[in-house]
Design an enzyme around this catalytic site. Sequence first.
Site, PDB file in Angstrom:
ATOM      1  N   ASP A 111     -21.212  -1.890  72.594  1.00  0.00           N
ATOM      2  CA  ASP A 111     -20.423  -3.010  72.073  1.00  0.00           C
ATOM      3  C   ASP A 111     -19.019  -2.492  71.767  1.00  0.00           C
ATOM      4  O   ASP A 111     -18.219  -2.312  72.678  1.00  0.00           O
ATOM      5  CB  ASP A 111     -21.165  -3.553  70.843  1.00  0.00           C
ATOM      6  CG  ASP A 111     -20.573  -4.845  70.295  1.00  0.00           C
ATOM      7  OD1 ASP A 111     -20.207  -5.715  71.079  1.00  0.00           O
ATOM      8  OD2 ASP A 111     -20.485  -4.974  69.059  1.00  0.00           O
ATOM      9  N   ASP A 167     -32.021  -6.897  67.898  1.00  0.00           N
ATOM     10  CA  ASP A 167     -32.360  -7.745  66.752  1.00  0.00           C
ATOM     11  C   ASP A 167     -31.180  -8.497  66.187  1.00  0.00           C
ATOM     12  O   ASP A 167     -30.014  -8.189  66.463  1.00  0.00           O
ATOM     13  CB  ASP A 167     -32.909  -6.873  65.618  1.00  0.00           C
ATOM     14  CG  ASP A 167     -31.793  -6.084  64.926  1.00  0.00           C
ATOM     15  OD1 ASP A 167     -31.026  -5.399  65.637  1.00  0.00           O
ATOM     16  OD2 ASP A 167     -31.654  -6.178  63.686  1.00  0.00           O
TER      17      ASP A 167
HETATM   18  P1  IMP Z   1     -21.183  -0.532  68.655  1.00  0.00           P
HETATM   19  O1  IMP Z   1     -21.176   0.684  67.776  1.00  0.00           O
HETATM   20  O2  IMP Z   1     -20.275  -1.592  68.157  1.00  0.00           O
HETATM   21  O3  IMP Z   1     -20.979  -0.229  70.124  1.00  0.00           O
HETATM   22  O4  IMP Z   1     -22.577  -1.211  68.472  1.00  0.00           O
HETATM   23  C1  IMP Z   1     -23.686  -0.728  69.002  1.00  0.00           C
HETATM   24  C2  IMP Z   1     -24.850  -1.225  68.208  1.00  0.00           C
HETATM   25  O5  IMP Z   1     -24.618  -2.532  67.656  1.00  0.00           O
HETATM   26  C3  IMP Z   1     -26.037  -1.352  69.115  1.00  0.00           C
HETATM   27  O6  IMP Z   1     -26.804  -0.190  69.058  1.00  0.00           O
HETATM   28  C4  IMP Z   1     -26.759  -2.554  68.542  1.00  0.00           C
HETATM   29  O7  IMP Z   1     -27.712  -2.115  67.609  1.00  0.00           O
HETATM   30  C5  IMP Z   1     -25.729  -3.371  67.826  1.00  0.00           C
HETATM   31  N1  IMP Z   1     -25.316  -4.548  68.612  1.00  0.00           N
HETATM   32  C6  IMP Z   1     -24.146  -4.757  69.241  1.00  0.00           C
HETATM   33  N2  IMP Z   1     -24.109  -5.938  69.863  1.00  0.00           N
HETATM   34  C7  IMP Z   1     -25.303  -6.507  69.644  1.00  0.00           C
HETATM   35  C8  IMP Z   1     -25.906  -7.753  70.058  1.00  0.00           C
HETATM   36  O8  IMP Z   1     -25.334  -8.575  70.797  1.00  0.00           O
HETATM   37  N3  IMP Z   1     -27.172  -7.955  69.617  1.00  0.00           N
HETATM   38  C9  IMP Z   1     -27.856  -7.087  68.836  1.00  0.00           C
HETATM   39  N4  IMP Z   1     -27.345  -5.915  68.435  1.00  0.00           N
HETATM   40  C10 IMP Z   1     -26.081  -5.622  68.838  1.00  0.00           C
END
Ligand code: IMP
Length: 186
Positions: A111, A167
Amino acid sequence: MTPLTPLAPARIETVLFSAARIRERVDEVAIDIAADFGDDCRIVAILKGSFVFVADLIRQLSGRGLHPVVDFIGISSYGAETVSCGAATLQGQLSLPVQGRRILLIDDILDTGVTLQAATRLLLDNGASEVRTCVLLDKPARRIVPIRADFVGFTIDNVFVVGYGLDYDNRYRHLPYLATLTVPAP
Ligand code: IMP
Ligand code: MG
């Protein structure tokens, strides 16, 4: 322990990828990983969201003749919200050595990139010789740190998804498909 908090009622909106489509794609990703890693496939997977993906992926890798070794770490950047707080916290530690090894780092979704970047750094700090990354889902529109994954299941738009391990406030992980979730404004 964080209690399950009562939240505004959320609604499954659209099924993005069916269980059959996910199975097909996970097999294709396993083929790419097998070609890259051969039999020496050390996996470090990020809890909790990746556990369903990893469970299926290692069995597909096994079907391709690999004998993957799996460790799990906890890194969280989300609470009971659908936006990243932009900071990642490591929970627990590595239980298998990564020193001098090529590691396949797996997460459910890329993300903002904060989580994958922090986990990559952790593995390199612990002596991994190389870190290759694999995510089931990639949301490039949300990236705030410059990171890309080496193996990607599906690239999606900027929508919040649940199911197949992912989730919303610890719910919906059990769904066999991936779907978008709508949370009404409070
Ligand atoms: P980042 O650190 O922002 O890249 O987020 C990664 C983490 O955020 C992932 O491991 C997910 O647990 C959570 N995450 C990001 N987007 C989503 C989504 O659309 N649904 C559920 N969990 C998400
Ligand atoms: Mg996660």
